[in-house]
Design a protein around this motif. Sequence first.
Motif, PDB file in Angstrom:
ATOM      1  N   LYS A  45       0.825  -1.218   0.000  1.00  0.00           N
ATOM      2  CA  LYS A  45       0.000   0.000   0.000  1.00  0.00           C
ATOM      3  C   LYS A  45       0.859   1.268   0.000  1.00  0.00           C
ATOM      4  O   LYS A  45       0.610   2.189  -0.784  1.00  0.00           O
ATOM      5  N   SER A  46       1.851   1.304   0.860  1.00  0.00           N
ATOM      6  CA  SER A  46       2.707   2.498   0.915  1.00  0.00           C
ATOM      7  C   SER A  46       3.500   2.647  -0.377  1.00  0.00           C
ATOM      8  O   SER A  46       3.642   3.754  -0.909  1.00  0.00           O
ATOM      9  N   THR A  47       3.990   1.538  -0.878  1.00  0.00           N
ATOM     10  CA  THR A  47       4.757   1.588  -2.121  1.00  0.00           C
ATOM     11  C   THR A  47       3.882   2.119  -3.255  1.00  0.00           C
ATOM     12  O   THR A  47       4.329   2.951  -4.058  1.00  0.00           O
ATOM     13  N   PHE A 165      -2.958   9.952   1.353  1.00  0.00           N
ATOM     14  CA  PHE A 165      -2.826   9.808   2.805  1.00  0.00           C
ATOM     15  C   PHE A 165      -2.366   8.389   3.100  1.00  0.00           C
ATOM     16  O   PHE A 165      -3.059   7.435   2.748  1.00  0.00           O
ATOM     17  N   ASP A 166      -1.203   8.257   3.727  1.00  0.00           N
ATOM     18  CA  ASP A 166      -0.718   6.912   4.057  1.00  0.00           C
ATOM     19  C   ASP A 166      -0.830   6.698   5.566  1.00  0.00           C
ATOM     20  O   ASP A 166       0.019   7.131   6.327  1.00  0.00           O
ATOM     21  N   GLU A 167      -1.882   6.047   5.977  1.00  0.00           N
ATOM     22  CA  GLU A 167      -2.168   5.775   7.394  1.00  0.00           C
ATOM     23  C   GLU A 167      -2.023   7.039   8.251  1.00  0.00           C
ATOM     24  O   GLU A 167      -1.245   7.054   9.218  1.00  0.00           O
ATOM     25  N   PRO A 168      -2.795   8.067   7.916  1.00  0.00           N
ATOM     26  CA  PRO A 168      -2.609   9.361   8.594  1.00  0.00           C
ATOM     27  C   PRO A 168      -2.986   9.358  10.068  1.00  0.00           C
ATOM     28  O   PRO A 168      -2.557  10.249  10.804  1.00  0.00           O
TER      29      PRO A 168
HETATM   30 MG    MG Z   1       2.419   1.103   4.732  1.00  0.00          MG
END
Ligand code: MG
Length: 245
Positions: A45-47, A165-168
């Motif tokens: 997901k982050s990638t 938004f990455d796990e904000p």
């Molecule tokens: Mg991640």
Amino acid sequence: MAVDPLIELRDVNKYYGELHVLQDINLTVGRGEVVVVIGPSGSGKSTLCRTINRLETVQSGHITLDGQPLPEEGKELARLRAEVGMVFQSFNLFAHKTVRQNVSLAQVKVRGRKKDEADQRSGVLLERVGLAAHAEKYPAQLSGGQQQRVAIARALAMDPKVMLFDEPTSALDPEMINEVLEVMQQLARDGMTMVVVTHEMGFARSAANRVVFMADGKVVEDRTPEDFFTDPESERAKDFLSKIL
Ligand code: MG
Ligand code: ADP
């Protein structure tokens, strides 16, 4: 859906050494759409987020923003980074600058605004995230939820075409999660295009146009939240949902 694509990924593949971290990703995010990305830790997901503003390069496939391929370097790349606002789990504010200065800085450096103009715009955005009264404070004087709202204002100050938004809310104490989600809800209502990696299923249900479920580097499901939550198709999604809901 997605008649007016803002972000398109076509057959995107990315490896870290031997690890095939994004596998044949096809994803379209329409203008004004809110896409929530969920999935187990390590699923990519982050990638995925980081490839969209080219913090990461990919080995094959095509990514376009507003119909244009992502620029590779130089000023064009700097502009892309401004147009794709990003909010991370950690807020990364400048500790020795005031809240207003944090929001104004890149407006001057990247967007070339005059300081007064930038400060005025910062005031408007701080009002929008509910922090007008805290503009002259330093980050350490704010709660985590307030700092994350400053980070959102800072990204918005670049007039982004899309917000990632990455796990904000993952680093926040529980009582601060809602104040950040409410700002995000409002942004969504105002028509901002958003890609949101989150474990907040309430947000996914209420704000998302689509839920993208990832596992092992693949997009396994890409559906409306109603469909996804009431009737997940894949075993991976069923298993994931059974653990978090
Ligand atoms: Mg991640
Ligand atoms: P998620 O955000 O879904 O938890 P990530 O995109 O962070 O997943 O990571 C996907 C996979 O890629 C994981 O196996 C992770 O360990 C690996 N990974 C992430 N970043 C790097 C990196 N810079 N170098 C090597 N492997 C990485």
